[in-house]
Design an enzyme around this catalytic site. Sequence first.
Site, PDB file in Angstrom:
ATOM      1  N   GLY B  88     -28.955 -16.414  -7.865  1.00  0.00           N
ATOM      2  CA  GLY B  88     -27.695 -15.882  -8.362  1.00  0.00           C
ATOM      3  C   GLY B  88     -27.646 -14.387  -8.204  1.00  0.00           C
ATOM      4  N   ASP B 203     -22.774 -13.198 -19.823  1.00  0.00           N
ATOM      5  CA  ASP B 203     -22.537 -13.974 -18.595  1.00  0.00           C
ATOM      6  C   ASP B 203     -22.358 -15.455 -18.956  1.00  0.00           C
ATOM      7  OD1 ASP B 203     -22.192 -14.398 -15.879  1.00  0.00           O
ATOM      8  OD2 ASP B 203     -24.335 -14.634 -15.494  1.00  0.00           O
TER       9      ASP B 203
END
Lengths: 187, 877
Positions: B88, B203
């Site tokens: 990611g 997040d």
Amino acid sequence: MPDFTRMLRSAQAGDAEAARELAASLYDELRELARREMAGERSDHTLQPTALVNEAYLRLVGGKDATFSDRDSFFAAAATAIRRVLVDHARKRARDKRGGGFARVPLEGFDVAEPLEDEDLLALDDALAALADFDATKARIVELRFFAGLSVEEVGKVLGASESTVRREWRVARAWLRARMDGSRGE
Amino acid sequence: MESERWKRIEALFHRAADLAADERAALLDRECGSDRELRREVELLLANDAAGDDAFSRVETRTRTAGEDPMLGRTLGVYALTERLGAGGMGVVYRARRADGLFEQEVAIKLIRAERATEWMLRRFEFERRTLAALQHPSIARLYDGGTTDEGCPYLVMELVRGETIDRYAESQRLPLAARLRLFAQVCRAVHYAHQNLVVHCDLKPANILIDERGQPRLLDFGIARLLEEEPDEATPDAPRTLARVLTPEYASPEQLAGGAVTTALDVYSLGVVLYELLTGRRPFQSDSRSPADWERLIRERTPERPSTRVFRADSAREPGAIAATFKSTPAGLKRALRGDLDRIVLMALRKEPERRYASAQELADDLERHLAGQPVRARADSIVYVAWKFVRRNRVAVAAGVAVLAALLYGLFSARRSERLAEAEAAHARMEADSFQSISDFLMDAFLPAQPSQDAAWQAHAQKLIVAHAERVHRQYARNDHVRANLLDTLGRVCMRLDLLDDAHRLLGEAAEIRERAFGRDSLEYAISLRGQGQFAYQVGEFERAVELLTEALQVNRAAGPNRHAEVDSVANDLAACLRNLGRDDDAEALHREALALRRADDDGSLPVAESLNNLAIVHQGRGELELAITELREALAIRGGIFGDAHPLTLQTLSNLAATLWRKGERDEAGLAMRRAEAGYRALGGDGEEGLGSVLSSLATMHLAVGDVAAAAPALEEGLALQTKRLGPEHPEVSRTLSKLALLYHAEKRDDRARECWEEVLRIRRGPDIPPALLAEGLHGYGVFLSDVGECERAIPSFEEALALLRAQASGDPLAPARAEYVLGLCLARVGRPDAAREHLTEAARLYDATPGAPAAERERVQRNLDELAAPVDR
């Protein structure tokens, strides 16, 4: 299961028959791995070549007595096999799509490595074949980089070339393939 | 390919690859010589040396990122990495097994991508790690350990959670709405627990919310986003800490995207997005962009559509029925369940201003549970006044920001705004007035559609699909309501027109017209709206006569409707006038523009419609040579448009460049130059949407430079203008050839005759194409001939002039003096190559043509005479 370590070593020693046997077995193994991967929980229905190769290596060779040169030979052999598995897979999907009934779930977010697009992959396969016609070394470098995930250094070891040579060849190959694949898309 | 040749190409490629552009060109000149094929091959490789968005680069990024992973098989601390689970924005996650054999344990290891792990970062990391390790909650994945690799990259050892992400879980389990809400409330409580321990997630997204095999939520990666924060600015060490970068813009709050302070409110917003997705199967905003700036603009400017209307709407990917099925419900049932409380709860979590959201994740959970228990919820809808204020402010922002991301705008039209509109239509269709609907949709189109249709075929195809699908739904859903159906089809038709989807526009406008004619009669204002729409369509496709017919009828119906319908009379008059002007009926056009202007001034003297009328009137006046008048009108229009939009808006720039051109014609060169430069800056500020305008402004600027002899300034302007024009209009467009011909003149003036020749050849190539007016080709031939004779190639110039003359004789050109000038230059060339008789013939004809043309410049006539006299002089002179 065939004895991969043995096949690898024979192939390394220059046994052409062993090399062929190795390639065929690898193809079967990788295809089987790919099939399982696809049947599993991954919803994107795409395959990551290097993840497959890594897994195959760990399963088939990565035992205690594997040497570094085993690893290199394995990846070198696996690069071609995985390329074939992926291309066959992409072709099949293209057929399935034409046949209808194949809904693709788009991947959201980017926590998973992005999938390879079939179209891109098939274009690369064609372009690599064309490149191999007049410069097999470069095609091989690309194959090793892409389909076995080898670093420049590792490619150098497999091909017996210096890192800087691999880098130079890689750069030209990349530019040529880009030009070629770009052009073929417009046709 | 032959291997020798390929080696040669390769070698040249390597030698040239790292040179600067000019050195590279010199090298290739030297090495390739006349071997153009060789040069082409090398240049092709060079052009493809850098990665772009091409098929190869895509394969490259998608294979090698996952490929070159030297970490697999390595041991970190007591853990051996066995598998790569994903990658990611902040690093790679591996599955790892305890390698010391003490006990069997599998963990997840997150290796933080840190190209420059500074001392500060590592200390910071250590501190955060301890804070995170203290978080102990059944719904939060544990952080066990952490460390640093030999290379200095920090890593975290975390509990390996097996489960499905919350969105997939809800879908695969076909969780009904209430179960989803209960599950989500648990997530909120876990987030709240972390907040109480001073940890903000930063997040939150479905990928970080897993549901384990027991159906319990498990949150991953708490606080990890913050480990990537950058060192605080030394000047302001106490300033609130902000996030260095946004990992997942789709779930980020506006203040997070803007780089604001880290507060718990940003997690509340992200929870709102996740909830929205759980309740509708889709996220509140969609964009292909991954740039935080694009997202921020998108989110700031738009209001999320209510979940209850969103679930009812077909997307390209998912049908409402299919989505509702994953709730074991139907679209109508789902819509009923979401409408009201849940709409309000979700939208409250998603408010732009942190202070207007739920004060904590706990409050969000409480409200969800109140709703489940049938108690009144705390969330309140925004008041009407607040909505109105926001709407105005938002649109002012949108306007000031110019044209925002194309896709986002279209989406805007079809999601949030459209839902409000449909809601309105549903609620008030019986009493809704035709003109108010019309003005709303006009306004929305102005606000949300780009000034120029997209050049992107894929995007257009996507837009078309959306529109066609919507049209079908409109037919179905409003089968029994002619009024609403016609209005919506008409709006869709006009959207198509704006997007250059002409076939669809024609069809949809026709359908709307048919409904209106049948349901309300030919004298109705409804039908007049359709007449106007169809008239505008005819205008756009160049059928001016037809447009005039349709618009005249529309105007009649509007006039007959009485004084309270002025708003529409002025607009129709404006459209009709534009058509008339295109047919050369300037007087009629002027009268109508004046009528519209008077009506508009009476309504509001400083309004945008007034500016429009002034701008259009000025075009009529400018065309007639009434420059003073035109300039006054343009100045007033500019003051209005500039005052409202600022410079960087297509309408302001349209007026500004009109003004510059008119000033120039009047000889006000200094002011014209200033205005043109201002227009240039404005178009540049518009970016991609300003390219076409910028191209023509640059071309005008170059003309201005040339007129004052500033060749050095003209060249770059023209070259840039040419590139832009070619990009926007394609290489075969007559405008491109105009710019090329200017460039040719300029290169010639700079003694770069090879380039000049190439330009002229290209000009002629374009102008010999189909659909190019002969006068334009004649102009090109004339220019090329002049160039040839200038460089001493009179023999070759002669056929060029002769061809130009033939064309001019066959068809009158816009310039009455063109034939006279052509005769003159041809005569000159003939004289130079020693054909005095033929020369005399053409010069005599030139003189006759000059004499026959009133107002012909005396100097030119004299020039002809001088040459005639010279020819008549004794040969031995």
